[in-house]
Design a protein around this motif. Sequence first.
Motif, PDB file in Angstrom:
ATOM      1  N   LEU A  11       3.429   1.174   8.417  1.00  0.00           N
ATOM      2  CA  LEU A  11       1.979   1.181   8.659  1.00  0.00           C
ATOM      3  C   LEU A  11       1.254   1.909   7.536  1.00  0.00           C
ATOM      4  N   ALA A  12       1.834   2.995   7.059  1.00  0.00           N
ATOM      5  CA  ALA A  12       1.216   3.737   5.952  1.00  0.00           C
ATOM      6  C   ALA A  12       0.996   2.817   4.759  1.00  0.00           C
ATOM      7  N   VAL A  13       2.015   2.028   4.443  1.00  0.00           N
ATOM      8  CA  VAL A  13       1.930   1.159   3.259  1.00  0.00           C
ATOM      9  C   VAL A  13       0.979  -0.015   3.513  1.00  0.00           C
ATOM     10  N   THR A  14       1.057  -0.627   4.681  1.00  0.00           N
ATOM     11  CA  THR A  14       0.215  -1.808   4.907  1.00  0.00           C
ATOM     12  C   THR A  14      -1.266  -1.421   4.987  1.00  0.00           C
ATOM     13  N   LEU A  15      -1.567  -0.297   5.665  1.00  0.00           N
ATOM     14  CA  LEU A  15      -2.969   0.147   5.698  1.00  0.00           C
ATOM     15  C   LEU A  15      -3.426   0.562   4.306  1.00  0.00           C
ATOM     16  N   GLY A  16      -2.581   1.282   3.595  1.00  0.00           N
ATOM     17  CA  GLY A  16      -2.942   1.713   2.236  1.00  0.00           C
ATOM     18  C   GLY A  16      -3.254   0.523   1.342  1.00  0.00           C
ATOM     19  N   ARG A  17      -2.415  -0.483   1.417  1.00  0.00           N
ATOM     20  CA  ARG A  17      -2.660  -1.694   0.596  1.00  0.00           C
ATOM     21  C   ARG A  17      -3.954  -2.378   0.996  1.00  0.00           C
ATOM     22  N   ALA A  18      -4.240  -2.371   2.290  1.00  0.00           N
ATOM     23  CA  ALA A  18      -5.451  -3.054   2.754  1.00  0.00           C
ATOM     24  C   ALA A  18      -6.708  -2.285   2.352  1.00  0.00           C
ATOM     25  N   TRP A  19      -6.620  -0.953   2.291  1.00  0.00           N
ATOM     26  CA  TRP A  19      -7.793  -0.166   1.912  1.00  0.00           C
ATOM     27  C   TRP A  19      -7.954  -0.072   0.388  1.00  0.00           C
ATOM     28  N   ALA A  20      -6.884  -0.236  -0.342  1.00  0.00           N
ATOM     29  CA  ALA A  20      -6.920   0.016  -1.794  1.00  0.00           C
ATOM     30  C   ALA A  20      -8.040  -0.736  -2.520  1.00  0.00           C
ATOM     31  N   PRO A  21      -8.273  -2.018  -2.228  1.00  0.00           N
ATOM     32  CA  PRO A  21      -9.297  -2.740  -3.001  1.00  0.00           C
ATOM     33  C   PRO A  21     -10.698  -2.141  -2.878  1.00  0.00           C
ATOM     34  N   ALA A  22     -10.959  -1.389  -1.811  1.00  0.00           N
ATOM     35  CA  ALA A  22     -12.299  -0.796  -1.644  1.00  0.00           C
ATOM     36  C   ALA A  22     -12.530   0.344  -2.624  1.00  0.00           C
ATOM     37  N   GLY A  23     -11.452   0.837  -3.235  1.00  0.00           N
ATOM     38  CA  GLY A  23     -11.614   1.825  -4.311  1.00  0.00           C
ATOM     39  C   GLY A  23     -11.534   3.282  -3.893  1.00  0.00           C
ATOM     40  N   ASP A  24     -11.382   3.551  -2.596  1.00  0.00           N
ATOM     41  CA  ASP A  24     -11.248   4.950  -2.174  1.00  0.00           C
ATOM     42  C   ASP A  24      -9.871   5.477  -2.589  1.00  0.00           C
TER      43      ASP A  24
END
Length: 221
Positions: A11-24
């Motif tokens: 979950l850490a990796v999948t959420l991180g990947r999903a949030w990454a494009p937003a730039g935070d």
Amino acid sequence: MNIGILGTGNLAVTLGRAWAPAGDPLLVTGRDPARARRAADQIGPAAEAVDPAGFAGRADVVVVAVAWSGLEDAVSLIGGTRGTLAGTTVIDCTNPVDFATGEVLPRSGSAAEVVALAAPGAHVVKALHLFAGASWPYAGPAETAPVVAISGDDQGALDLTAVLIGKLGARTAVVGGLAGSRQLEEAAGFVTRVVAAGHNPRFAVPDVDPALVAAARAAKD
Ligand SMILES: NC(=O)c1ccc[n+]([C@@H]2O[C@H](COP(=O)([O-])OP(=O)(O)OC[C@H]3O[C@@H](n4cnc5c(N)ncnc54)[C@H](OP(=O)(O)O)[C@@H]3O)[C@@H](O)[C@H]2O)c1
């Protein structure tokens, strides 16, 4: 906004990947530094593996993505038991569920309340436990975007959680306070049992008349 992810697994990796494009910036920590580095690598350049000791001080929001059995240890690892999370929004994604049976494991209360007890002063929100991490980001039509039901007591923390859920492409439904979090966690047990019975849980809840939903929205607004 620095998004802190406590946990180094799926979950850490999948959420991180999903949030990454937003730039935070994404800060990843866990009990094993090598796994934290690997998770950060899997997320990509927006992510940084961080020592647990300095994690809470740098995170503007903390997303808890650890196994139920390790929940209190993980909160303690980042100093939550010593007050490092006071005033911080903490989003608890834990499923305290026996997935073989669908049973919710705490005899009473919820994982989210365990986090709140373990981390004095934290603004805990229950969210994002029900959908698989691989669901995110959602990129389909807005009118069929997943609705993530959340609960918590602090309005600012609920609002911040809704912003993060929005960055996943989903909608948010605030369904109550932290004391109601067990119902959200029971929903995961319910889903498990419907799947075990051989059905898609999507068809195990009623399709409510849109007029009723619109009326409820109008009354709320
Ligand atoms: N995977 C999903 O799609 C998904 C979706 C919604 C909710 N969830 C929930 O999110 C949580 C994590 O799921 P996951 O799939 O990411 O599981 P996972 O891949 O097995 O990862 C579990 C994480 O918990 C950590 N952990 C376990 N015991 C710990 C302890 N005593 N102290 C500190 N850390 C500990 C693990 O650390 P180590 O690597 O060091 O063991 C690992 O980082 C679970 O509660 C799950 O039900 C998962």
